[in-house]
Design a protein around this motif. Structure first.
Motif, PDB file in Angstrom:
ATOM      1  N   THR A  45      25.670 -42.448   7.239  1.00 24.32           N
ATOM      2  CA  THR A  45      25.211 -41.707   6.062  1.00 24.32           C
ATOM      3  C   THR A  45      26.105 -40.516   5.768  1.00 24.32           C
ATOM      4  O   THR A  45      26.037 -39.962   4.669  1.00 24.32           O
ATOM      5  CB  THR A  45      23.758 -41.234   6.231  1.00 24.32           C
ATOM      6  OG1 THR A  45      23.650 -40.503   7.439  1.00 24.32           O
ATOM      7  CG2 THR A  45      22.802 -42.397   6.247  1.00 24.32           C
ATOM      8  N   TRP A  46      26.924 -40.148   6.732  1.00 26.36           N
ATOM      9  CA  TRP A  46      27.882 -39.061   6.515  1.00 26.36           C
ATOM     10  C   TRP A  46      29.006 -39.207   7.524  1.00 26.36           C
ATOM     11  O   TRP A  46      28.785 -39.559   8.662  1.00 26.36           O
ATOM     12  CB  TRP A  46      27.203 -37.703   6.697  1.00 26.36           C
ATOM     13  CG  TRP A  46      28.056 -36.581   6.205  1.00 26.36           C
ATOM     14  CD1 TRP A  46      28.888 -35.788   6.952  1.00 26.36           C
ATOM     15  CD2 TRP A  46      28.201 -36.150   4.865  1.00 26.36           C
ATOM     16  NE1 TRP A  46      29.532 -34.891   6.154  1.00 26.36           N
ATOM     17  CE2 TRP A  46      29.117 -35.083   4.859  1.00 26.36           C
ATOM     18  CE3 TRP A  46      27.631 -36.565   3.661  1.00 26.36           C
ATOM     19  CZ2 TRP A  46      29.499 -34.425   3.688  1.00 26.36           C
ATOM     20  CZ3 TRP A  46      28.005 -35.900   2.505  1.00 26.36           C
ATOM     21  CH2 TRP A  46      28.920 -34.842   2.530  1.00 26.36           C
ATOM     22  N   ARG A  54      31.123 -43.579   5.185  1.00 28.98           N
ATOM     23  CA  ARG A  54      29.859 -43.233   4.532  1.00 28.98           C
ATOM     24  C   ARG A  54      29.361 -44.381   3.642  1.00 28.98           C
ATOM     25  O   ARG A  54      30.095 -44.903   2.802  1.00 28.98           O
ATOM     26  CB  ARG A  54      30.065 -41.979   3.702  1.00 28.98           C
ATOM     27  CG  ARG A  54      28.815 -41.469   3.070  1.00 28.98           C
ATOM     28  CD  ARG A  54      29.096 -40.191   2.338  1.00 28.98           C
ATOM     29  NE  ARG A  54      27.887 -39.690   1.716  1.00 28.98           N
ATOM     30  CZ  ARG A  54      27.847 -38.652   0.937  1.00 28.98           C
ATOM     31  NH1 ARG A  54      28.946 -37.977   0.666  1.00 28.98           N
ATOM     32  NH2 ARG A  54      26.717 -38.268   0.417  1.00 28.98           N
TER      33      ARG A  54
END
Length: 131
Positions: free
Chosen positions: A13-14, A40
């Motif tokens: 997610t990051w 990501r």
């Protein structure tokens, strides 16, 4: 490398990560490792019987999420099988040589110790390929 005995979706997610997925199911591919560089928004679906581990590769921050198809209530035994991610037989090409790894993960048993019958079959296949 942990095999939770269930389907898993892993998602970045990051940041970014290097993922290693090991085949631990009893078949002709047992002992093989596939690696992926994930960024990501990218994800992998991992079936039961396959182990996974990752190394964060973003220099600032990486958020690595799991979605599993089993109950993960704190305190409940999930019957996970764990193999040392630095196992020399599996020879995972971790991109960052200066590993930050917990003492707990560093002390995990080898592929040969966790899956002895499958390991022996894998060694026989490796020897046959070399001859």
């Amino acid at each position: 490398l942990h095999d939770d005995g269930c389907f898993k979706i892993i998602r970045i997610t990051w940041g970014s990560a290097f993922a290693a997925i090991a085949e631990f199911r009893q078949n002709d591919r047992c002992g093989q490792v596939a690696t992926f560089r994930l960024s990501r928004g990218e994800m992998l679906i991992i079936p039961p019987g396959m182990g996974n581990s990752f190394q964060a590769t973003d220099p600032v921050e990486t958020i690595y999420q799991y979605l599993v198809t089993t109950d993960t209530t704190p305190g409940k035994d999930v019957a996970t099988k764990r193999v040392n991610p630095l196992d020399q037989d599996l020879a995972i090409p971790w991109p960052i040589a200066d590993h930050i790894i917990s003492d707990q993960d560093r002390a995990l048993p080898s592929f040969a110790e966790v899956y002895p019958e499958r390991y022996n079959e894998w060694k026989e296949r490796q020897a046959a390929l070399r001859s």
